[in-house]
Motif scaffolding. Sequence first.
Motif, PDB file in Angstrom:
ATOM      1  N   VAL A 110       0.841  -1.201   0.000  1.00  0.00           N
ATOM      2  CA  VAL A 110       0.000   0.000   0.000  1.00  0.00           C
ATOM      3  C   VAL A 110       0.875   1.249   0.000  1.00  0.00           C
ATOM      4  CG1 VAL A 110      -1.659   1.347   1.341  1.00  0.00           C
ATOM      5  CG2 VAL A 110      -1.967  -1.119   1.112  1.00  0.00           C
ATOM      6  N   TYR A 111       1.910   1.262   0.837  1.00  0.00           N
ATOM      7  CA  TYR A 111       2.763   2.444   0.963  1.00  0.00           C
ATOM      8  C   TYR A 111       3.425   2.798  -0.360  1.00  0.00           C
ATOM      9  CZ  TYR A 111       6.424   5.607   2.476  1.00  0.00           C
ATOM     10  OH  TYR A 111       7.243   6.696   2.610  1.00  0.00           O
ATOM     11  N   HIS A 112       3.820   1.798  -1.118  1.00  0.00           N
ATOM     12  CA  HIS A 112       4.523   2.045  -2.380  1.00  0.00           C
ATOM     13  C   HIS A 112       3.584   2.022  -3.595  1.00  0.00           C
ATOM     14  CE1 HIS A 112       8.566   2.181  -0.706  1.00  0.00           C
ATOM     15  NE2 HIS A 112       8.249   1.162   0.060  1.00  0.00           N
ATOM     16  N   GLY A 113       2.284   2.130  -3.340  1.00  0.00           N
ATOM     17  CA  GLY A 113       1.337   2.295  -4.431  1.00  0.00           C
ATOM     18  C   GLY A 113       0.915   1.030  -5.138  1.00  0.00           C
ATOM     19  N   HIS A 114       1.100  -0.145  -4.490  1.00  0.00           N
ATOM     20  CA  HIS A 114       0.726  -1.402  -5.126  1.00  0.00           C
ATOM     21  C   HIS A 114      -0.377  -2.129  -4.351  1.00  0.00           C
ATOM     22  CE1 HIS A 114       4.233  -0.759  -7.588  1.00  0.00           C
ATOM     23  NE2 HIS A 114       5.035  -0.792  -6.535  1.00  0.00           N
ATOM     24  N   GLY A 115      -1.207  -1.379  -3.633  1.00  0.00           N
ATOM     25  CA  GLY A 115      -2.192  -2.019  -2.768  1.00  0.00           C
ATOM     26  C   GLY A 115      -3.600  -2.079  -3.306  1.00  0.00           C
ATOM     27  N   ARG A 116      -3.847  -1.465  -4.461  1.00  0.00           N
ATOM     28  CA  ARG A 116      -5.234  -1.402  -4.945  1.00  0.00           C
ATOM     29  C   ARG A 116      -5.803  -2.796  -5.219  1.00  0.00           C
ATOM     30  NH1 ARG A 116      -9.385   2.547  -5.113  1.00  0.00           N
ATOM     31  NH2 ARG A 116     -11.065   1.063  -5.426  1.00  0.00           N
ATOM     32  N   ARG A 117      -4.985  -3.692  -5.716  1.00  0.00           N
ATOM     33  CA  ARG A 117      -5.482  -5.041  -6.004  1.00  0.00           C
ATOM     34  C   ARG A 117      -5.934  -5.741  -4.721  1.00  0.00           C
ATOM     35  NH1 ARG A 117      -1.843  -8.878  -9.677  1.00  0.00           N
ATOM     36  NH2 ARG A 117      -2.328  -7.148 -11.089  1.00  0.00           N
ATOM     37  N   LEU A 118      -5.192  -5.539  -3.627  1.00  0.00           N
ATOM     38  CA  LEU A 118      -5.589  -6.117  -2.343  1.00  0.00           C
ATOM     39  C   LEU A 118      -6.948  -5.579  -1.906  1.00  0.00           C
ATOM     40  CD1 LEU A 118      -2.203  -5.756  -0.415  1.00  0.00           C
ATOM     41  CD2 LEU A 118      -3.279  -7.916  -1.053  1.00  0.00           C
ATOM     42  N   ILE A 119      -7.132  -4.286  -2.068  1.00  0.00           N
ATOM     43  CA  ILE A 119      -8.371  -3.637  -1.644  1.00  0.00           C
ATOM     44  C   ILE A 119      -9.545  -4.102  -2.487  1.00  0.00           C
ATOM     45  CG2 ILE A 119      -9.540  -1.399  -1.602  1.00  0.00           C
ATOM     46  CD1 ILE A 119      -6.835  -0.209  -0.708  1.00  0.00           C
ATOM     47  N   ASP A 120      -9.369  -4.151  -3.796  1.00  0.00           N
ATOM     48  CA  ASP A 120     -10.462  -4.544  -4.682  1.00  0.00           C
ATOM     49  C   ASP A 120     -10.829  -6.014  -4.532  1.00  0.00           C
ATOM     50  OD1 ASP A 120     -10.627  -1.987  -5.662  1.00  0.00           O
ATOM     51  OD2 ASP A 120      -9.402  -2.371  -7.438  1.00  0.00           O
ATOM     52  N   ALA A 121      -9.873  -6.846  -4.091  1.00  0.00           N
ATOM     53  CA  ALA A 121     -10.132  -8.276  -3.947  1.00  0.00           C
ATOM     54  C   ALA A 121     -10.854  -8.624  -2.652  1.00  0.00           C
ATOM     55  CB  ALA A 121      -8.819  -9.053  -4.026  1.00  0.00           C
ATOM     56  N   ALA A 122     -10.881  -7.697  -1.697  1.00  0.00           N
ATOM     57  CA  ALA A 122     -11.526  -7.982  -0.411  1.00  0.00           C
ATOM     58  C   ALA A 122     -13.045  -8.068  -0.570  1.00  0.00           C
ATOM     59  CB  ALA A 122     -11.171  -6.902   0.606  1.00  0.00           C
ATOM     60  N   GLU A 123     -13.644  -9.004   0.136  1.00  0.00           N
ATOM     61  CA  GLU A 123     -15.104  -9.157   0.125  1.00  0.00           C
ATOM     62  C   GLU A 123     -15.708  -8.330   1.257  1.00  0.00           C
ATOM     63  OE1 GLU A 123     -18.545 -12.598   0.789  1.00  0.00           O
ATOM     64  OE2 GLU A 123     -16.454 -13.185   0.417  1.00  0.00           O
ATOM     65  N   ILE A 124     -16.809  -7.666   0.985  1.00  0.00           N
ATOM     66  CA  ILE A 124     -17.506  -6.868   1.991  1.00  0.00           C
ATOM     67  C   ILE A 124     -18.811  -7.566   2.363  1.00  0.00           C
ATOM     68  CG2 ILE A 124     -18.601  -4.659   2.523  1.00  0.00           C
ATOM     69  CD1 ILE A 124     -16.713  -3.326   0.567  1.00  0.00           C
ATOM     70  N   ARG A 125     -19.026  -7.788   3.644  1.00  0.00           N
ATOM     71  CA  ARG A 125     -20.251  -8.417   4.134  1.00  0.00           C
ATOM     72  C   ARG A 125     -20.909  -7.501   5.165  1.00  0.00           C
ATOM     73  NH1 ARG A 125     -17.609 -14.385   5.432  1.00  0.00           N
ATOM     74  NH2 ARG A 125     -17.069 -14.944   3.265  1.00  0.00           N
ATOM     75  N   GLY A 126     -22.225  -7.424   5.125  1.00  0.00           N
ATOM     76  CA  GLY A 126     -22.974  -6.675   6.129  1.00  0.00           C
ATOM     77  C   GLY A 126     -22.999  -5.180   5.903  1.00  0.00           C
ATOM     78  N   LEU A 127     -22.792  -4.733   4.656  1.00  0.00           N
ATOM     79  CA  LEU A 127     -22.787  -3.293   4.399  1.00  0.00           C
ATOM     80  C   LEU A 127     -24.143  -2.658   4.698  1.00  0.00           C
ATOM     81  CD1 LEU A 127     -20.809  -1.131   3.456  1.00  0.00           C
ATOM     82  CD2 LEU A 127     -21.651  -1.456   1.120  1.00  0.00           C
ATOM     83  N   GLU A 128     -25.192  -3.463   4.645  1.00  0.00           N
ATOM     84  CA  GLU A 128     -26.522  -2.934   4.963  1.00  0.00           C
ATOM     85  C   GLU A 128     -26.593  -2.449   6.407  1.00  0.00           C
ATOM     86  OE1 GLU A 128     -26.588  -7.350   5.822  1.00  0.00           O
ATOM     87  OE2 GLU A 128     -25.821  -6.046   4.221  1.00  0.00           O
ATOM     88  N   ASN A 129     -25.778  -3.014   7.288  1.00  0.00           N
ATOM     89  CA  ASN A 129     -25.763  -2.561   8.682  1.00  0.00           C
ATOM     90  C   ASN A 129     -25.166  -1.160   8.792  1.00  0.00           C
ATOM     91  OD1 ASN A 129     -26.826  -5.036   9.760  1.00  0.00           O
ATOM     92  ND2 ASN A 129     -24.823  -5.967   9.420  1.00  0.00           N
ATOM     93  N   PHE A 130     -24.136  -0.891   8.000  1.00  0.00           N
ATOM     94  CA  PHE A 130     -23.585   0.464   7.951  1.00  0.00           C
ATOM     95  C   PHE A 130     -24.617   1.435   7.377  1.00  0.00           C
ATOM     96  CE2 PHE A 130     -21.762   3.572   4.947  1.00  0.00           C
ATOM     97  CZ  PHE A 130     -21.243   4.474   5.872  1.00  0.00           C
ATOM     98  N   ASP A 131     -25.281   1.051   6.296  1.00  0.00           N
ATOM     99  CA  ASP A 131     -26.273   1.934   5.670  1.00  0.00           C
ATOM    100  C   ASP A 131     -27.382   2.294   6.646  1.00  0.00           C
ATOM    101  OD1 ASP A 131     -24.940   2.003   3.245  1.00  0.00           O
ATOM    102  OD2 ASP A 131     -25.981   0.245   2.460  1.00  0.00           O
ATOM    103  N   ALA A 132     -27.840   1.318   7.422  1.00  0.00           N
ATOM    104  CA  ALA A 132     -28.901   1.576   8.402  1.00  0.00           C
ATOM    105  C   ALA A 132     -28.445   2.563   9.464  1.00  0.00           C
ATOM    106  CB  ALA A 132     -29.348   0.260   9.040  1.00  0.00           C
ATOM    107  N   ALA A 133     -27.203   2.420   9.918  1.00  0.00           N
ATOM    108  CA  ALA A 133     -26.673   3.345  10.930  1.00  0.00           C
ATOM    109  C   ALA A 133     -26.465   4.738  10.345  1.00  0.00           C
ATOM    110  CB  ALA A 133     -25.363   2.798  11.490  1.00  0.00           C
ATOM    111  N   ARG A 134     -25.980   4.810   9.123  1.00  0.00           N
ATOM    112  CA  ARG A 134     -25.702   6.103   8.490  1.00  0.00           C
ATOM    113  C   ARG A 134     -26.974   6.923   8.309  1.00  0.00           C
ATOM    114  NH1 ARG A 134     -26.135   7.368   3.349  1.00  0.00           N
ATOM    115  NH2 ARG A 134     -26.317   5.181   2.767  1.00  0.00           N
ATOM    116  N   LYS A 135     -28.079   6.262   8.040  1.00  0.00           N
ATOM    117  CA  LYS A 135     -29.335   6.964   7.792  1.00  0.00           C
ATOM    118  C   LYS A 135     -29.853   7.711   9.021  1.00  0.00           C
ATOM    119  CE  LYS A 135     -30.825   3.954   4.010  1.00  0.00           C
ATOM    120  NZ  LYS A 135     -31.760   2.881   3.581  1.00  0.00           N
ATOM    121  N   LYS A 136     -29.296   7.442  10.185  1.00  0.00           N
ATOM    122  CA  LYS A 136     -29.717   8.156  11.391  1.00  0.00           C
ATOM    123  C   LYS A 136     -29.193   9.585  11.422  1.00  0.00           C
ATOM    124  CE  LYS A 136     -30.474   4.157  14.337  1.00  0.00           C
ATOM    125  NZ  LYS A 136     -30.254   3.537  15.677  1.00  0.00           N
ATOM    126  N   GLY A 137     -28.240   9.907  10.544  1.00  0.00           N
ATOM    127  CA  GLY A 137     -27.759  11.282  10.416  1.00  0.00           C
ATOM    128  C   GLY A 137     -26.873  11.771  11.539  1.00  0.00           C
TER     129      GLY A 137
END
Length: 313
Positions: free
Chosen positions: A94-121
């Motif tokens: 990441v520090y030397h600019g080669h981390g994007r592939r690691l980030i894009d390959a990660a799986e995200i689970r439970g994002l709906e829980n963040f969305d529900a919390a964010r909507k509280k403003g």
Amino acid sequence: MLKEIRWYSELALFLVLSLVISWLPGRSADWVGSRLGRLFFYVLKERRQVALENIERALPFLEAQPGWVLRTPRELARETFENLGRSLVEDCKVYHGHGRRLIDAAEIRGLENFDAARKKGKGVAFITAHCGNWDLLALGFGARVQEITVVARRQDNPHLNEVLERIRKAYGNRVFYKSSALRAMLGAFKRQEVVGMLIDQAVGADEGILIEFLGRPAWATKLPAYIAKKAGTPMVPAFIHREGDRQVMDFYPELMPSTAADPDQAAAEDVQALNRCIERYIVAHPTEWYWIHKRWKNTGGLTVPVLGGRDAQ
């Protein structure tokens, strides 16, 4: 003068080694990181002993948990160092600019829980710990979902601190340092921003609440409970772990604040419940937590007050 020489020497060593490591392809980088961590296991004797002692004293709690697979403390400690080595290699990329592939390959689970919390403003407080590659958790969320501010401790070596800050600010994220974090965090929540907090390190009695953690008394920061009360900000547990060659980021439902009438009891219940989330992570991924930290210091002879039995959902 000697301190400056040592600081610059550490920086030069890191930059040279990290540059070489950053160009390694995926599988080779993973192998190198694992072997580097194993080398640390044998070389860093004091940290190895801390990890072994922590694991040995936590085993009665761990072995009582459903689904726990029997492992020796030495096996768990060695694999912990190996995972830390893998994370170090990833951070070098990441520090030397080669981390994007690691980030894009990660799986995200439970994002709906963040969305529900964010909507509280009222912004969102991600509550996490030194689990898996915690820097990659913040970077991945910042790059793929929304910019995030992380709360960090400033390193003793100011030059290495600049390196870590550059890693943490990659892809638009920001950093608040603990010495001046509270006011900045409250301002961020008023602007409906997201702030990530690592809550699993030992704190002093003056800034902590005594809880039970992995079967033993431990001082834990009361900052999340204060924020929940002061700003009404939702607390969302978030963690990252490895599944084979990939990383998985998990976002859990908001922890609902305690309804206890006594504010001290409510704060203790909230902090205990959040740390229960970390315990469940450790049971599921025991070699991905930061066992090398002196988590239980300053608790000799203390016992945890009995709470109302509330736990995280």
